[in-house]
Design a protein around this motif. Structure first.
Motif, mmCIF file in Angstrom:
data_model
loop_
_atom_site.group_PDB
_atom_site.id
_atom_site.type_symbol
_atom_site.label_atom_id
_atom_site.label_comp_id
_atom_site.label_asym_id
_atom_site.label_seq_id
_atom_site.Cartn_x
_atom_site.Cartn_y
_atom_site.Cartn_z
ATOM 1 N N ALA A 89 0.882 -1.304 -0.063
ATOM 2 C CA ALA A 89 -0.096 0.080 -0.160
ATOM 3 C C ALA A 89 0.878 1.295 -0.028
ATOM 4 C CB ALA A 89 -0.804 0.073 1.105
ATOM 5 N N GLY A 90 1.891 1.175 0.740
ATOM 6 C CA GLY A 90 2.828 2.436 0.894
ATOM 7 C C GLY A 90 3.540 2.669 -0.446
ATOM 8 N N ARG A 91 4.160 1.362 -1.195
ATOM 9 C CA ARG A 91 4.820 1.764 -2.081
ATOM 10 C C ARG A 91 3.930 1.972 -3.315
ATOM 11 N NH1 ARG A 91 9.192 -2.797 -4.291
ATOM 12 N NH2 ARG A 91 9.986 -2.146 -2.094
ATOM 13 N N THR A 92 2.745 1.485 -3.487
ATOM 14 C CA THR A 92 1.963 1.926 -4.483
ATOM 15 C C THR A 92 1.388 3.559 -4.432
ATOM 16 O OG1 THR A 92 0.983 -0.259 -4.570
ATOM 17 C CG2 THR A 92 -0.223 1.286 -5.601
ATOM 18 N N THR A 93 1.442 3.866 -3.122
ATOM 19 C CA THR A 93 0.878 5.331 -2.899
ATOM 20 C C THR A 93 2.093 6.116 -3.490
ATOM 21 O OG1 THR A 93 -0.487 4.910 -1.153
ATOM 22 C CG2 THR A 93 0.053 7.035 -1.319
ATOM 23 N N VAL A 94 3.243 5.890 -3.269
ATOM 24 C CA VAL A 94 4.510 6.576 -3.847
ATOM 25 C C VAL A 94 4.413 6.573 -5.324
ATOM 26 C CG1 VAL A 94 7.047 6.762 -3.692
ATOM 27 C CG2 VAL A 94 5.783 6.405 -1.578
ATOM 28 N N ASP A 95 4.317 5.345 -5.870
ATOM 29 C CA ASP A 95 4.288 5.262 -7.281
ATOM 30 C C ASP A 95 3.167 5.925 -7.978
ATOM 31 O OD1 ASP A 95 5.704 3.984 -9.449
ATOM 32 O OD2 ASP A 95 4.088 2.408 -9.595
#
Length: 213
Positions: A89-95
């Motif tokens: 979830a955190g990585r996808t938000t950054v991406d």
């Protein structure tokens, strides 16, 4: 050691180099493209058939191109949280915000505004095109300004890959002659970027060699 092909005046190369600087990676960069040429040789086209920079090679990896893909590769291989979160979830938000910047900021600034202001001769420059480009770009910058009123970085309280994809164009945005809207949080964010050594070294680079008289 990373090998990087691309001239330092390319904004896409600057994004990659800024990331390399933030991650403190060893590298060798080769000037390719624009006045240096070399990007349409058989050797270069074998690495990137599009003839564009940047291209990187990392140890035994095949050549990689497209700046967004390169940034995600570097973040995944060498980055850590919070710059590049481990949780999905955190990585996808950054991406998600990195992709937002690549599509909405880069495309609406580079061609309609920067190319018209810097890479077009004064006699051929179309101020109406610049004004229209700024009109289209400004709502996206306002969206960023609204977010930056609430926290110091684009995604939240921490500097992430999304800031590289977004922030690498702000040096040119604030440096060229332009009737910019007043966006205080964005301006303060840019000032924070200018204090980062890797930003100073790889992004705050003269673009005079690109200027057409």
């Amino acid at each position: 050691m990373l090998q990087i092909w691309g001239r330092k005046t390319s904004s896409n190369v600057q994004a990659v180099m800024w990331c390399v600087g933030e991650l403190k990676l060893d590298y060798q960069r080769y000037d390719i493209g624009h006045v240096y040429g070399g990007n349409h040789t058989p050797e270069f086209l074998a690495m990137n058939p599009n003839g564009m920079v940047p291209v990187i090679r990392d140890e035994d990896m095949p050549p990689l191109w497209e700046s967004g893909a390169i940034l995600r590769y570097l973040a995944t291989r060498y980055g850590t949280a919070p710059f590049w979160p481990q949780d999905l979830a955190g990585r996808t938000t950054v991406d998600m915000w990195a992709e937002w910047a690549k599509i909405n900021i880069s495309q609406n600034f580079t061609g309609p505004i920067f190319w018209q202001r810097v890479r077009t001769a004064a006699k051929d420059r179309d101020e109406a095109v610049i004004a229209k480009g700024l009109e289209k770009l400004t709502p996206f910058l306002q969206r960023a300004d609204n977010r930056l009123e609430r926290h110091p970085w684009l995604v939240g309280d921490d500097f992430t890959l999304a800031d590289i994809q977004f922030g690498h164009l702000l040096y040119r945005y604030y440096d060229i002659e332009l009737d910019r809207p007043v966006l205080p949080a964005l301006a303060a964010y840019y000032q924070r970027l200018t204090t980062r050594p890797a930003y100073q070294k790889h992004v705050m680079v003269s673009y005079e060699a690109l200027r057409v008289q």
